[in-house]
Enzyme design. Sequence first.
Site, PDB file in Angstrom:
ATOM      1  CG  HIS A 149      -4.287  -5.821  -0.198  1.00 10.24           C
ATOM      2  ND1 HIS A 149      -3.127  -5.339  -0.750  1.00 10.24           N
ATOM      3  CD2 HIS A 149      -5.192  -5.890  -1.206  1.00 10.24           C
ATOM      4  CE1 HIS A 149      -3.329  -5.113  -2.048  1.00 10.24           C
ATOM      5  NE2 HIS A 149      -4.566  -5.436  -2.357  1.00 10.24           N
TER       6      HIS A 149
ATOM      7  CG  HIS B 231       4.619  -7.247  -4.573  1.00  9.43           C
ATOM      8  ND1 HIS B 231       5.541  -6.652  -3.753  1.00  9.43           N
ATOM      9  CD2 HIS B 231       5.134  -7.161  -5.829  1.00  9.43           C
ATOM     10  CE1 HIS B 231       6.567  -6.220  -4.466  1.00  9.43           C
ATOM     11  NE2 HIS B 231       6.349  -6.524  -5.736  1.00  9.43           N
TER      12      HIS B 231
ATOM     13  CB  THR C  20      -3.715  -0.362  -3.767  1.00 11.11           C
ATOM     14  OG1 THR C  20      -3.682  -1.791  -3.863  1.00 11.11           O
ATOM     15  CG2 THR C  20      -5.149   0.116  -3.754  1.00 11.11           C
ATOM     16  CB  THR C  21       0.557  -2.609  -6.490  1.00 15.37           C
ATOM     17  OG1 THR C  21      -0.235  -2.986  -7.622  1.00 15.37           O
ATOM     18  CG2 THR C  21       0.123  -3.421  -5.274  1.00 15.37           C
TER      19      THR C  21
ATOM     20  CG  HIS D  20      -5.032  -9.102  -5.296  1.00 17.36           C
ATOM     21  ND1 HIS D  20      -5.535  -8.570  -6.453  1.00 17.36           N
ATOM     22  CD2 HIS D  20      -4.894  -8.056  -4.444  1.00 17.36           C
ATOM     23  CE1 HIS D  20      -5.689  -7.262  -6.319  1.00 17.36           C
ATOM     24  NE2 HIS D  20      -5.308  -6.932  -5.103  1.00 17.36           N
TER      25      HIS D  20
ATOM     26  CG  HIS E  47      -8.478  -5.451  -3.532  1.00 17.78           C
ATOM     27  ND1 HIS E  47      -7.295  -4.770  -3.392  1.00 17.78           N
ATOM     28  CD2 HIS E  47      -9.352  -4.894  -2.650  1.00 17.78           C
ATOM     29  CE1 HIS E  47      -7.440  -3.829  -2.457  1.00 17.78           C
ATOM     30  NE2 HIS E  47      -8.672  -3.898  -1.989  1.00 17.78           N
TER      31      HIS E  47
HETATM   32 ZN   LIG Z   1      -5.380  -5.148  -4.143  1.00 20.83          ZN
END
Ligand SMILES: [Zn+2]
Length: 595
Positions: free
Chosen positions: A119, A89, A225-226, A117, A143
Amino acid sequence: MHFSSLVLCLTLGALLKDVSATGSEWCYTGCVNTPGYWEDLEGSYCGGKRQSPIDIDTSMVQTDPKLLNFTFVNFTSQHVIKTIVYDGHTVKCKLKEHEVEVSGGGLDETYSTLQFHFHWGHTEHHPGSEHKINGYRYPMEMHIVSLKKGLTVDEAVKDSTGIAVLGFFINATEDGHATGPWSMLTSYLSNKTDIEPQINLNLSINDLIGNVDLTKYYRYMGSLTTPKCNEAVVWTVFHEPINLHKDLIQLFPMKTGLPIAYRPTQQLNTRQVFASPPLSQHAPWCYEAHGKCVYSPSKWHLLPQSHCGGDRQSPINIERKNAMVDKNLGGFTFTHFNDKHAIKTITNTGHTVKCKLKENTVEVSGGGLGHVYSTIQFHFHWGLPSHDSKGSEHTVDSQRYPMELHIVNKRKDLTLTQAVETHNGLAVLGFFIEAKEIPKSSSSSSSSSSSGSSSSSGGTEHQGTNPTSHMAWTNLTNYLSLIKEIGREVTFTDEISIDDLLGDVNRDSYYRYNGSLTTPSCNEAVVWTVFKETIKVDQALMMMFPNSTEQHDVFRPVQPLHSRKIYTTYSASIAIAPVPIILFMVLASLWAFFI
Ligand SMILES: [Zn+2]
Ligand SMILES: *[C@@H]1O[C@H](CO)[C@@H](O)[C@H](O)[C@H]1NC(C)=O
Ligand SMILES: *[C@@H]1O[C@H](CO)[C@@H](O)[C@H](O)[C@H]1NC(C)=O
Ligand SMILES: *[C@@H]1O[C@H](CO)[C@@H](O)[C@H](O)[C@H]1NC(C)=O
Ligand SMILES: *[C@@H]1O[C@H](CO)[C@@H](O)[C@H](O)[C@H]1NC(C)=O
Ligand SMILES: *[C@@H]1O[C@H](CO)[C@@H](O)[C@H](O)[C@H]1NC(C)=O
Ligand SMILES: *[C@@H]1O[C@H](CO)[C@@H](O)[C@H](O)[C@H]1NC(C)=O
Ligand SMILES: [Zn+2]
């Protein structure tokens, strides 16, 4: 510790193979449970009302003076990154435990940083930041995830402020070398593996952040957000992006094989997004009388981003004989000045008492302004808690008045940020305030009966005649005891309009000049209107300003006029006065009505 890191993986969507006994699998694209279906996953909060990411509409954000600088512990330390892993992810860098910390920045507690991590999207035409700014999506977003210190992941996801995430946009550049910290980091990108190689990267978090201004950020309450999208996150989204060579950005989708790694933006619902204040407000400034701070008015020009040393500063002394008549200075149009519900809150800012108005309600135009202005707030300047106190900002022929009211208006076609950078972006209406003479004989009841007689004693002109106005000032000053503490803001519930506060004051007779805000950053963006007639307010009510707030002499000294001109509305009586001595007499009698 094993338990807590396992829960962390589940919650933050880390190790794919561990996800959920029910077998519910999620993805951004290419599986059954794409973002639109996340809310149906077992135990999911993804359909909630404070979800992330969001599209930040910068015209709707509210400045919060508490959003000051962060304190980062070990952000400059090398070797804090323990592993880099692509989990299906995201690409996540896990940090050594209990070394990196975040506090300050309006966070109530210290947060311990676990990981950061990314995006991303896949091409120039398909950018992949999670947050958007005014509808704009950046190529990537980083993030940095921290847990409230002392909480386990399990506890943190149940706490509405359990997790703090710092969000950095990543912007694609074409110039510059694709070397340095980011090329070191991206050299570890790979497709999904089951092993988590331990690494020993000579790289600090600050090396990655670079020179992003960490004092400029947005703040709102949101979620992970996951899945499971727990609503436990205090979000910080920095204004300035990290600039990264586009070739390095491309490595994220290329090396992982994942083309899309972001959740679409979610509804803001009833949430408010806040913004950190301009840098000048970080450094404490004060008025001369409060001499204890470093930045007293004579040093305001040294504050960061200050305009206070400019040559069209306010306030000024208005020399009446030098004011030039300008026939274009006609009457104003005041829209919704009679709205008895327009005042939203009253607050003690530490420098003044400010009444904030409902957005897009009250307006001012005409008066030679040439634009429609929205009224944002009004506030006060005052002196000492004594009967002969003088605390106005402007002076007229070097005479200072007891108080001054400033009604602040922003050009309707500009955002506030644009307005403070435009020479006529703001229009401030200044009204002097003077004591109303209380008739000694009829001490009780209303003063309205005595209106016509320009009367008796002391040269003070016609009485404050308006009982509605008296009632409005009484109600307004009643709030002062509720906001003794600096920063306190209370909702305004009384039915008072701006018209009520202005009373019968003549609004057709005024001075006009180009000036500035009278507090840092002193932006030279203000078209000033200073009305000649004074508002009449009970002495006792005026004294409540210094008494309740324990602040006194809250006014800036007058500034040099330099080459500026002061204009005045046309006044027939003055214009026709034939002989100096008669002029003097006319003036003497006019004094009463037009000051
Ligand atoms: Zn994130
Ligand atoms: C903000 O920065 C100043 C100096 O740059 C520092 O003294 C102060 O402690 C910082 N405040 C917070 C809350 O980190
Ligand atoms: C910062 O990191 C060092 C090791 O690099 C560690 O000794 C120190 O305790 C850390 N600081 C804090 C406040 O955790
Ligand atoms: C993003 O990068 C471009 C160059 O590719 C640059 O022109 C632009 O100013 C950058 N945007 C920001 C907000 O820094
Ligand atoms: C991952 O990449 C390696 C080489 O970089 C390749 O041999 C392997 O097949 C890839 N695995 C998957 C699942 O794509
Ligand atoms: C790590 O990097 C710093 C500068 O970024 C350098 O001074 C130092 O020698 C490096 N250490 C190692 C072990 O590579
Ligand atoms: C204010 O400045 C503008 C632009 O310099 C000028 O056009 C205007 O006449 C000035 N107004 C006053 C009242 O001085
Ligand atoms: Zn003011």
